[in-house]
Design a protein around this motif. Structure first.
Motif, PDB file in Angstrom:
ATOM      1  N   SER A 126      13.031   4.993   5.896  1.00 33.00           N
ATOM      2  CA  SER A 126      13.880   5.339   7.034  1.00 33.00           C
ATOM      3  C   SER A 126      13.058   5.493   8.307  1.00 33.00           C
ATOM      4  O   SER A 126      13.577   5.408   9.404  1.00 33.00           O
ATOM      5  N   LEU A 127      11.748   5.736   8.161  1.00 35.71           N
ATOM      6  CA  LEU A 127      10.920   5.991   9.344  1.00 35.71           C
ATOM      7  C   LEU A 127      10.161   4.764   9.829  1.00 35.71           C
ATOM      8  O   LEU A 127      10.083   4.498  11.023  1.00 35.71           O
ATOM      9  N   GLU A 130       0.833  -1.211   0.000  1.00 30.96           N
ATOM     10  CA  GLU A 130       0.000   0.000   0.000  1.00 30.96           C
ATOM     11  C   GLU A 130       0.862   1.253   0.000  1.00 30.96           C
ATOM     12  O   GLU A 130       0.620   2.184  -0.747  1.00 30.96           O
ATOM     13  N   VAL A 131       1.852   1.255   0.883  1.00 32.19           N
ATOM     14  CA  VAL A 131       2.666   2.459   1.023  1.00 32.19           C
ATOM     15  C   VAL A 131       3.426   2.754  -0.271  1.00 32.19           C
ATOM     16  O   VAL A 131       3.491   3.898  -0.712  1.00 32.19           O
ATOM     17  N   LEU A 132       3.952   1.717  -0.916  1.00 34.91           N
ATOM     18  CA  LEU A 132       4.652   1.919  -2.184  1.00 34.91           C
ATOM     19  C   LEU A 132       3.719   2.534  -3.224  1.00 34.91           C
ATOM     20  O   LEU A 132       4.096   3.458  -3.945  1.00 34.91           O
ATOM     21  N   GLY A 172       8.191  12.678 -16.335  1.00 37.14           N
ATOM     22  CA  GLY A 172       8.417  11.292 -15.902  1.00 37.14           C
ATOM     23  C   GLY A 172       9.567  11.186 -14.926  1.00 37.14           C
ATOM     24  O   GLY A 172       9.475  10.514 -13.898  1.00 37.14           O
ATOM     25  N   THR A 173      10.674  11.906 -15.244  1.00 36.83           N
ATOM     26  CA  THR A 173      11.837  11.878 -14.352  1.00 36.83           C
ATOM     27  C   THR A 173      11.468  12.458 -12.994  1.00 36.83           C
ATOM     28  O   THR A 173      11.854  11.917 -11.951  1.00 36.83           O
ATOM     29  N   GLU A 174      10.688  13.558 -13.018  1.00 42.33           N
ATOM     30  CA  GLU A 174      10.301  14.186 -11.759  1.00 42.33           C
ATOM     31  C   GLU A 174       9.413  13.258 -10.939  1.00 42.33           C
ATOM     32  O   GLU A 174       9.611  13.097  -9.735  1.00 42.33           O
ATOM     33  N   ALA A 175       8.425  12.639 -11.614  1.00 47.29           N
ATOM     34  CA  ALA A 175       7.535  11.703 -10.914  1.00 47.29           C
ATOM     35  C   ALA A 175       8.343  10.593 -10.266  1.00 47.29           C
ATOM     36  O   ALA A 175       8.124  10.226  -9.111  1.00 47.29           O
ATOM     37  N   PHE A 176       9.332  10.095 -11.015  1.00 42.39           N
ATOM     38  CA  PHE A 176      10.184   9.029 -10.490  1.00 42.39           C
ATOM     39  C   PHE A 176      10.983   9.526  -9.293  1.00 42.39           C
ATOM     40  O   PHE A 176      11.033   8.880  -8.242  1.00 42.39           O
ATOM     41  N   GLY A 177      11.564  10.735  -9.443  1.00 44.09           N
ATOM     42  CA  GLY A 177      12.385  11.300  -8.367  1.00 44.09           C
ATOM     43  C   GLY A 177      11.599  11.514  -7.086  1.00 44.09           C
ATOM     44  O   GLY A 177      12.055  11.149  -6.003  1.00 44.09           O
ATOM     45  N   ILE A 178      10.388  12.094  -7.224  1.00 46.07           N
ATOM     46  CA  ILE A 178       9.574  12.349  -6.029  1.00 46.07           C
ATOM     47  C   ILE A 178       9.178  11.029  -5.369  1.00 46.07           C
ATOM     48  O   ILE A 178       9.240  10.891  -4.148  1.00 46.07           O
ATOM     49  N   SER A 179       8.789  10.046  -6.189  1.00 49.10           N
ATOM     50  CA  SER A 179       8.413   8.740  -5.633  1.00 49.10           C
ATOM     51  C   SER A 179       9.565   8.133  -4.858  1.00 49.10           C
ATOM     52  O   SER A 179       9.395   7.634  -3.752  1.00 49.10           O
ATOM     53  N   VAL A 180      10.766   8.201  -5.454  1.00 50.30           N
ATOM     54  CA  VAL A 180      11.936   7.601  -4.799  1.00 50.30           C
ATOM     55  C   VAL A 180      12.246   8.317  -3.489  1.00 50.30           C
ATOM     56  O   VAL A 180      12.474   7.676  -2.456  1.00 50.30           O
ATOM     57  N   ASN A 186      10.226  10.100  -1.564  1.00 49.26           N
ATOM     58  CA  ASN A 186       9.185   9.784  -0.578  1.00 49.26           C
ATOM     59  C   ASN A 186       9.360   8.384  -0.014  1.00 49.26           C
ATOM     60  O   ASN A 186       9.212   8.155   1.185  1.00 49.26           O
ATOM     61  N   THR A 187       9.671   7.435  -0.901  1.00 48.06           N
ATOM     62  CA  THR A 187       9.837   6.054  -0.459  1.00 48.06           C
ATOM     63  C   THR A 187      11.034   5.932   0.481  1.00 48.06           C
ATOM     64  O   THR A 187      10.978   5.237   1.488  1.00 48.06           O
ATOM     65  N   LYS A 188      12.113   6.679   0.143  1.00 43.98           N
ATOM     66  CA  LYS A 188      13.292   6.668   1.011  1.00 43.98           C
ATOM     67  C   LYS A 188      12.929   7.154   2.408  1.00 43.98           C
ATOM     68  O   LYS A 188      13.332   6.558   3.400  1.00 43.98           O
TER      69      LYS A 188
END
Lengths: 145, 191
Positions: B57-58, A29-31, B41-49, B51-53
């Motif tokens: 970490s949390l 979900e989070v992904l 597309g690059t920006e969408a990928f960058g923001i996703s990465v 955020n996921t990072k």
């Protein structure tokens, strides 16, 4: 964790197992949420955002800011620098108040996860109440700043 | 039958695919955007990465903390300090727990599940989420430095009392059996 490990190995092991299980069940979900937000933010440029919620945009701008804050998900340590940047670009204080308070308190994107932890009824009511608190806060800022 | 048993023993590729179907779909959408508009597309990928990072970490430390609290803190302690009859103490506990936090609201949900499991009062749990989203300390400092003291003070002064009020209202309007099922759900499963 090290302390817990020395005190009671078995309990610590249970704790870690529980943690792993919770994490792996939440990960899909989070992904998805992260990628959805990534796509949305890439399509909406900062210029578009600050045009929509400018100081002169009034109640319409506030409504846009409330909705934008509710549906997006931005790391909290980015929220305020972004808010300050938008203010500099001409956004209004009330609009920024609406944006940052819903950003932190209302989570439309994370609603499926919230329902998983609570239930539909509680999760929806909590988000509605958080939206109301944000609106009250926005109105106070509008009057005072 | 044999294949079913296999699936139960070892979660195969098909169950993994099913669990991650939305994530995979969205990854394909990002790829599609990239081929139509490179920069978006690059920006969408960058923001996703990024955020996921942040999430990666949390969340694990929080889950480990929740797991440890789960095995070490007895139910009775939470009932005493945040339960039905804890009164002001429960409100102060919610204030303290919510303020000491760091991270976005979805990180707080595993903690609320733990509190439910240990029978904390629902109104206080909801208030804890309200505090988390208004005055968590590290972010409060950010807010003061970027938005000013006045803005931050109004945020806290308006947010906290109203979150408390709405938490109590939600608890009161919620049907008894619905609330009970919430506690039972938290006890039975670890989402």
């Amino acid at each position: 964790m090290v302390f817990s490990f020395f005190k009671d190995r078995k309990k610590t092991k249970i704790a870690i197992l529980k943690a792993c299980k919770s994490f792996s069940s939440l990960l899909p979900e989070v992904l998805s949420i992260m990628m959805f937000v990534g796509i949305s933010l890439a399509i909406l440029s900062p210029e578009t955002i600050s045009r929509l919620i400018g100081a002169e945009s009034g109640p319409f701008g506030i409504a846009v800011a409330l909705i934008a804050g509710s549906v997006t998900l931005i790391p909290s340590f980015v929220t305020f620098p972004l808010g300050a940047a938008l203010l500099k670009d001409g956004a209004g204080y009330a609009q920024i108040a609406a944006f940052v308070s819903t950003l932190m308190a209302v989570g439309v994107m994370t609603l499926p996860v919230e329902i998983k932890y609570f239930n539909r009824y509680t999760a929806v009511l909590r988000n509605i109440s958080a939206l109301l608190v944000s609106i009250i806060f926005t109105v106070v800022i509008w009057r005072l700043m | 039958m044999i294949s079913n048993e296999n699936n139960a023993m070892n979660p195969g590729i098909s169950t993994m695919l099913k669990k991650y179907r939305f994530a995979i779909g969205l990854a394909l959408v990002i790829a599609a955007i990239y081929f139509t508009n490179r920069s978006v597309g690059t920006e969408a990928f960058g923001i996703s990465v990024s955020n996921t990072k942040e999430m990666l970490s949390l969340l694990p430390p929080v889950f480990i903390l929740v797991g440890l609290l789960d095995v070490w803190v007895p139910k009775e302690t939470i009932i005493r300090d945040m339960g039905e009859d804890s009164g002001w103490k429960g409100i102060l506990m919610a204030l303290f727990l919510g303020s000491a936090a760091a991270g976005p609201l979805y990180v707080a949900f595993p903690i609320t599940a733990l509190l439910l499991r240990k029978r904390a009062r629902l109104a206080y749990i909801l208030f804890f989420l309200g505090v988390w989203s208004t005055t968590k300390l590290p972010i409060l400092l950010y807010e003061i430095s970027y938005m000013g003291l006045k803005f931050t003070a109004i945020h806290a002064a308006v947010g906290l009392p109203f979150f408390l009020l709405f938490s109590i209202i939600i608890e009161k309007v919620m049907p008894e059996d619905s609330r009970e099922s919430l506690y039972r759900k938290a006890e039975m499963e670890l989402p």
